[in-house]
Design a protein around this motif. Sequence first.
Motif, PDB file in Angstrom:
ATOM      1  N   GLY A   1       0.796  -1.225   0.000  1.00 29.66           N
ATOM      2  CA  GLY A   1       0.000   0.000   0.000  1.00 29.66           C
ATOM      3  C   GLY A   1       0.822   1.267   0.000  1.00 29.66           C
ATOM      4  O   GLY A   1       0.716   2.119  -0.886  1.00 29.66           O
ATOM      5  N   GLY A   2       1.688   1.434   0.979  1.00 28.29           N
ATOM      6  CA  GLY A   2       2.486   2.645   1.074  1.00 28.29           C
ATOM      7  C   GLY A   2       3.605   2.710   0.060  1.00 28.29           C
ATOM      8  O   GLY A   2       3.895   3.771  -0.499  1.00 28.29           O
ATOM      9  N   LEU A   3       4.237   1.575  -0.204  1.00 24.73           N
ATOM     10  CA  LEU A   3       5.369   1.535  -1.123  1.00 24.73           C
ATOM     11  C   LEU A   3       4.984   1.986  -2.523  1.00 24.73           C
ATOM     12  O   LEU A   3       5.721   2.719  -3.185  1.00 24.73           O
ATOM     13  N   PHE A   4       3.819   1.554  -2.987  1.00 30.37           N
ATOM     14  CA  PHE A   4       3.401   1.828  -4.358  1.00 30.37           C
ATOM     15  C   PHE A   4       2.539   3.079  -4.484  1.00 30.37           C
ATOM     16  O   PHE A   4       2.209   3.484  -5.598  1.00 30.37           O
ATOM     17  N   ALA A   5       2.160   3.679  -3.362  1.00 33.22           N
ATOM     18  CA  ALA A   5       1.158   4.746  -3.387  1.00 33.22           C
ATOM     19  C   ALA A   5       1.503   5.914  -4.311  1.00 33.22           C
ATOM     20  O   ALA A   5       0.664   6.316  -5.127  1.00 33.22           O
ATOM     21  N   PRO A   6       2.693   6.502  -4.253  1.00 28.11           N
ATOM     22  CA  PRO A   6       2.965   7.644  -5.139  1.00 28.11           C
ATOM     23  C   PRO A   6       2.874   7.292  -6.619  1.00 28.11           C
ATOM     24  O   PRO A   6       2.294   8.051  -7.407  1.00 28.11           O
ATOM     25  N   SER A   7       3.442   6.148  -7.001  1.00 28.20           N
ATOM     26  CA  SER A   7       3.382   5.736  -8.410  1.00 28.20           C
ATOM     27  C   SER A   7       1.954   5.414  -8.817  1.00 28.20           C
ATOM     28  O   SER A   7       1.520   5.736  -9.929  1.00 28.20           O
ATOM     29  N   ARG A   8       1.214   4.787  -7.907  1.00 29.00           N
ATOM     30  CA  ARG A   8      -0.170   4.434  -8.199  1.00 29.00           C
ATOM     31  C   ARG A   8      -1.022   5.679  -8.427  1.00 29.00           C
ATOM     32  O   ARG A   8      -1.802   5.748  -9.386  1.00 29.00           O
ATOM     33  N   LYS A   9      -0.866   6.681  -7.583  1.00 28.06           N
ATOM     34  CA  LYS A   9      -1.642   7.917  -7.725  1.00 28.06           C
ATOM     35  C   LYS A   9      -1.263   8.650  -9.009  1.00 28.06           C
ATOM     36  O   LYS A   9      -2.131   9.226  -9.687  1.00 28.06           O
ATOM     37  N   ARG A  10       0.001   8.638  -9.343  1.00 27.20           N
ATOM     38  CA  ARG A  10       0.437   9.293 -10.578  1.00 27.20           C
ATOM     39  C   ARG A  10      -0.136   8.577 -11.791  1.00 27.20           C
ATOM     40  O   ARG A  10      -0.561   9.215 -12.764  1.00 27.20           O
ATOM     41  N   LEU A  11      -0.155   7.258 -11.746  1.00 26.60           N
ATOM     42  CA  LEU A  11      -0.713   6.474 -12.850  1.00 26.60           C
ATOM     43  C   LEU A  11      -2.198   6.771 -13.024  1.00 26.60           C
ATOM     44  O   LEU A  11      -2.684   6.970 -14.150  1.00 26.60           O
ATOM     45  N   VAL A  12      -2.941   6.788 -11.915  1.00 32.73           N
ATOM     46  CA  VAL A  12      -4.371   7.075 -11.987  1.00 32.73           C
ATOM     47  C   VAL A  12      -4.612   8.466 -12.563  1.00 32.73           C
ATOM     48  O   VAL A  12      -5.521   8.666 -13.376  1.00 32.73           O
ATOM     49  N   ALA A  13      -3.797   9.438 -12.165  1.00 31.34           N
ATOM     50  CA  ALA A  13      -3.953  10.792 -12.695  1.00 31.34           C
ATOM     51  C   ALA A  13      -3.743  10.821 -14.208  1.00 31.34           C
ATOM     52  O   ALA A  13      -4.490  11.478 -14.939  1.00 31.34           O
ATOM     53  N   LEU A  14      -2.761  10.075 -14.697  1.00 34.57           N
ATOM     54  CA  LEU A  14      -2.513  10.016 -16.138  1.00 34.57           C
ATOM     55  C   LEU A  14      -3.650   9.303 -16.857  1.00 34.57           C
ATOM     56  O   LEU A  14      -4.109   9.736 -17.920  1.00 34.57           O
ATOM     57  N   ALA A  15      -4.119   8.196 -16.287  1.00 38.77           N
ATOM     58  CA  ALA A  15      -5.212   7.447 -16.908  1.00 38.77           C
ATOM     59  C   ALA A  15      -6.483   8.289 -16.969  1.00 38.77           C
ATOM     60  O   ALA A  15      -7.250   8.207 -17.939  1.00 38.77           O
ATOM     61  N   SER A  16      -6.698   9.109 -15.973  1.00 41.85           N
ATOM     62  CA  SER A  16      -7.891   9.952 -15.939  1.00 41.85           C
ATOM     63  C   SER A  16      -7.895  10.974 -17.068  1.00 41.85           C
ATOM     64  O   SER A  16      -8.960  11.436 -17.501  1.00 41.85           O
ATOM     65  N   MET A  17      -6.722  11.314 -17.583  1.00 43.81           N
ATOM     66  CA  MET A  17      -6.633  12.256 -18.689  1.00 43.81           C
ATOM     67  C   MET A  17      -7.061  11.622 -20.013  1.00 43.81           C
ATOM     68  O   MET A  17      -7.367  12.330 -20.973  1.00 43.81           O
ATOM     69  N   ALA A  18      -7.096  10.288 -20.059  1.00 45.94           N
ATOM     70  CA  ALA A  18      -7.470   9.595 -21.291  1.00 45.94           C
ATOM     71  C   ALA A  18      -8.977   9.467 -21.468  1.00 45.94           C
ATOM     72  O   ALA A  18      -9.462   9.202 -22.569  1.00 45.94           O
ATOM     73  N   GLY A  19      -9.729   9.636 -20.393  1.00 43.16           N
ATOM     74  CA  GLY A  19     -11.180   9.511 -20.483  1.00 43.16           C
ATOM     75  C   GLY A  19     -11.782   9.128 -19.151  1.00 43.16           C
ATOM     76  O   GLY A  19     -11.078   8.929 -18.154  1.00 43.16           O
ATOM     77  N   ARG A  20     -13.087   9.006 -19.132  1.00 48.43           N
ATOM     78  CA  ARG A  20     -13.808   8.790 -17.877  1.00 48.43           C
ATOM     79  C   ARG A  20     -14.084   7.329 -17.570  1.00 48.43           C
ATOM     80  O   ARG A  20     -14.443   6.993 -16.445  1.00 48.43           O
ATOM     81  N   ASP A  21     -13.930   6.436 -18.552  1.00 46.75           N
ATOM     82  CA  ASP A  21     -14.313   5.034 -18.403  1.00 46.75           C
ATOM     83  C   ASP A  21     -13.052   4.176 -18.411  1.00 46.75           C
ATOM     84  O   ASP A  21     -12.395   4.029 -19.440  1.00 46.75           O
ATOM     85  N   VAL A  22     -12.714   3.593 -17.253  1.00 47.22           N
ATOM     86  CA  VAL A  22     -11.423   2.923 -17.075  1.00 47.22           C
ATOM     87  C   VAL A  22     -11.617   1.461 -16.691  1.00 47.22           C
ATOM     88  O   VAL A  22     -12.487   1.130 -15.878  1.00 47.22           O
ATOM     89  N   LEU A  23     -10.787   0.611 -17.288  1.00 52.05           N
ATOM     90  CA  LEU A  23     -10.700  -0.789 -16.885  1.00 52.05           C
ATOM     91  C   LEU A  23      -9.362  -1.010 -16.197  1.00 52.05           C
ATOM     92  O   LEU A  23      -8.311  -0.679 -16.743  1.00 52.05           O
ATOM     93  N   GLU A  24      -9.399  -1.575 -14.984  1.00 47.70           N
ATOM     94  CA  GLU A  24      -8.171  -1.996 -14.304  1.00 47.70           C
ATOM     95  C   GLU A  24      -8.059  -3.509 -14.414  1.00 47.70           C
ATOM     96  O   GLU A  24      -8.882  -4.252 -13.876  1.00 47.70           O
TER      97      GLU A  24
END
Length: 222
Positions: free
Chosen positions: A35-58
């Motif tokens: 959880g903590g180890l990956f948190a900064p990279s995870r949040k940055r990834l989500v922010a980038l993915a959100s720029m591609a559109g509103r409908d996301v598949l993980e």
Amino acid sequence: MAHSSSFSVHSRDPDRGIMHRAYQAWAPVYDLVCGGLFAPSRKRLVALASMAGRDVLEIGVGTGLSLADYDSDMRVTGIDASEAMIARAKIRAAAGTRAHIAELAVMDAEALGFPEQHFDAVVAQFLITLVPNPEKVLDEACRVLRPGGALFLLNHFRSRNPALAALETCVAPLMHHVGLRPDFPFERVTEWAGTKPDLSIILRIPGGPFGCFSIVRIGKGG
């Protein structure tokens, strides 16, 4: 199925059974360890993915650690091969998230149960190096991605430093048994993308402690 490129000699694709057992075992402690180890990279990834559109598949949503990172106008679908992981993701979603969680399901990443061109963004965090057939998973991600959308990977790839790369190759057989794969070459991703005329790798940025992770954005032409 072994990968046929010149990089196959460096990295053996994992056995499906080993990975399934490893992540069933990881599920109870995954949040604590990662959880903590990956948190900064995870949040940055989500922010980038959100720029591609509103409908996301993980793909490989795991215990749903990233679900809380999406904004309220996002619609998120998550799949994972592990029933234990999805069970925990559902508990997390039920506790409340800003985003609309459309579905959390046990599903094979090599055979996604969604129609073509269905999502604005597809996200795979620490997944592509661990599946038995990485290129097949990437094919499926591309299939369900809308033109103009993007695929996002967050992963460790084999080091560019020859000494570190040699060490990763040496320890890889031991790490595979606990669901980790330090020796996966980034060139497998670029080779795969090179076979798809409508795709292009337009971004790779370092993340995580000492830059040991990479965030990769692969765009699909409109």
